[in-house]
Design a protein around this motif. Structure first.
Motif, short mmCIF file in Angstrom:
data_model
loop_
_atom_site.label_atom_id
_atom_site.label_comp_id
_atom_site.label_asym_id
_atom_site.label_seq_id
_atom_site.Cartn_x
_atom_site.Cartn_y
_atom_site.Cartn_z
N TRP A 12 46.44 44.94 32.26
CA TRP A 12 46.30 43.77 32.49
C TRP A 12 47.13 42.80 32.22
CZ3 TRP A 12 42.24 45.89 29.79
CH2 TRP A 12 41.15 47.10 30.56
N ARG A 13 48.58 42.91 31.44
CA ARG A 13 49.59 42.31 31.26
C ARG A 13 50.93 42.26 31.73
NH1 ARG A 13 48.37 39.90 25.99
NH2 ARG A 13 46.21 40.51 25.23
N GLY A 14 51.56 41.05 31.85
CA GLY A 14 52.99 41.39 31.94
C GLY A 14 54.14 41.64 30.86
N GLY A 15 55.30 40.92 31.38
CA GLY A 15 56.41 40.55 30.01
C GLY A 15 56.60 39.59 29.26
N TRP A 16 55.54 39.06 30.01
CA TRP A 16 55.17 37.75 29.00
C TRP A 16 55.08 37.66 27.58
CZ3 TRP A 16 50.10 37.10 27.51
CH2 TRP A 16 49.30 38.04 28.91
N GLY B 66 35.42 46.43 35.92
CA GLY B 66 36.38 45.73 35.98
C GLY B 66 36.53 46.30 37.16
N SER B 67 36.46 47.03 37.78
CA SER B 67 36.72 47.38 39.58
C SER B 67 35.81 47.28 40.34
CB SER B 67 37.16 48.84 39.44
OG SER B 67 35.94 50.19 39.35
N GLN B 68 34.35 46.61 40.23
CA GLN B 68 33.10 47.06 40.94
C GLN B 68 33.25 45.80 42.09
OE1 GLN B 68 29.52 45.36 38.57
NE2 GLN B 68 29.50 47.55 37.70
N LEU C 80 38.97 48.81 44.12
CA LEU C 80 40.99 48.78 43.90
C LEU C 80 41.88 48.50 42.30
CD1 LEU C 80 42.31 48.44 47.55
CD2 LEU C 80 41.31 49.88 46.55
N THR C 81 41.44 47.33 41.97
CA THR C 81 41.91 46.10 40.82
C THR C 81 40.79 47.01 39.80
OG1 THR C 81 41.70 44.31 41.32
CG2 THR C 81 43.07 45.34 41.63
N CYS C 82 41.24 46.12 38.44
CA CYS C 82 40.27 46.32 37.27
C CYS C 82 40.68 45.19 36.89
CB CYS C 82 40.76 46.83 36.60
SG CYS C 82 39.32 47.58 34.89
N VAL C 83 39.19 44.25 36.80
CA VAL C 83 39.70 42.77 36.66
C VAL C 83 39.86 42.61 34.69
CG1 VAL C 83 38.46 40.96 38.14
CG2 VAL C 83 37.07 42.72 36.61
N PRO C 84 40.17 41.61 34.32
CA PRO C 84 40.45 42.04 32.85
C PRO C 84 39.52 41.29 32.16
CG PRO C 84 42.44 40.54 33.54
CD PRO C 84 41.11 40.50 34.99
#
Length: 217
Positions: free
Chosen positions: A11-15, A122-124, A128-132
């Motif tokens: 769920w995270r980026g380089g930040w 998180g994927s409901q 395709l994606t899992c929300v944080p």
């Protein structure tokens, strides 16, 4: 000069590595904190583990310096995949409260039942994606589910990297990494550290993590 490639967790980026990156650059090193496909401002719901590894391999191959690869949590899957394929000179692999897979394993197969429940819940929305999870920071993004589900294929070349380190975070309940840390602590090929903090080591203990990393440079 050493180049550090920092690979974030789910769920995270380089930040997420900003506090650590500031300390490394202040010591004269180059830092590349990656935001993997789908974890930035451009959605990539079809991204999988292979595409994340490929994106990081391209970054590694473009570097002329010696590299230290650092992966937090899910990022350990990517670190292993990059080290197995990259022709760049890699000095050390550092897994920060992270998965260390064998070939044929995935985040799904390695993690705990509680985290599988988080992935399912998180994927409901779209499958395709899992929300944080709700306690994550606002900058977190839905994570492509295929990256959690796809099994990794490794030749074993990653084991040839001369230094392999594992930094465990032992200040949180429900960690799926404690047994791994204990096992690697008894492996002469590994150097292990234990920090008394929560899972988000790059932001909770940036000074301690930077100190460990700078020892490898």
């Amino acid at each position: 000069m050493t180049t550090f490639i920092l690979i974030p967790g789910g769920w995270r980026g380089g930040w997420t590595f900003d506090p650590v990156a500031d300390l490394l650059t202040a010591s004269g090193h180059k830092v590349l904190a990656l935001t993997l496909p789908g974890l930035g401002d451009v959605p990539a719901p079809a991204a999988n583990l292979s595409s994340h590894i490929e994106a990081a391999v391209q970054v590694a191959e473009d570097c002329d310096d010696e590299l230290i690869l650092v992966g937090h949590s899910y990022g350990g899957m990517v670190v292993s995949g990059v080290a197995d394929r990259a022709r760049a000179k890699i000095r050390a692999l550092v897994y920060v409260d992270a998965y260390v897979p064998e070939t044929g394993e995935s985040v799904w197969s390695l993690t705990s039942p509680d985290f599988r429940d988080i992935f399912i819940a998180g994927s409901q929305a779209d499958g395709l994606t899992c929300v944080p999870p709700s306690n994550r920071e606002p900058r977190c993004r839905p994570h492509p589910m295929a990256t959690f589900l796809q099994a990794i294929t490794l030749t074993g070349h990653w084991r040839d990297v001369p230094r392999k380190l594992y930094v465990g975070a032992h200040g949180w309940e429900g960690s799926p990494f404690r047994d791994l840390h204990e096992r690697l602590s008894n492996d002469p090929d590994w150097q292990t550290y234990a920090l008394n903090c929560g899972h988000n080591v790059p932001q909770l203990e940036p000074e301690a993590l930077a100190e460990i990393l700078l020892k490898q440079a």
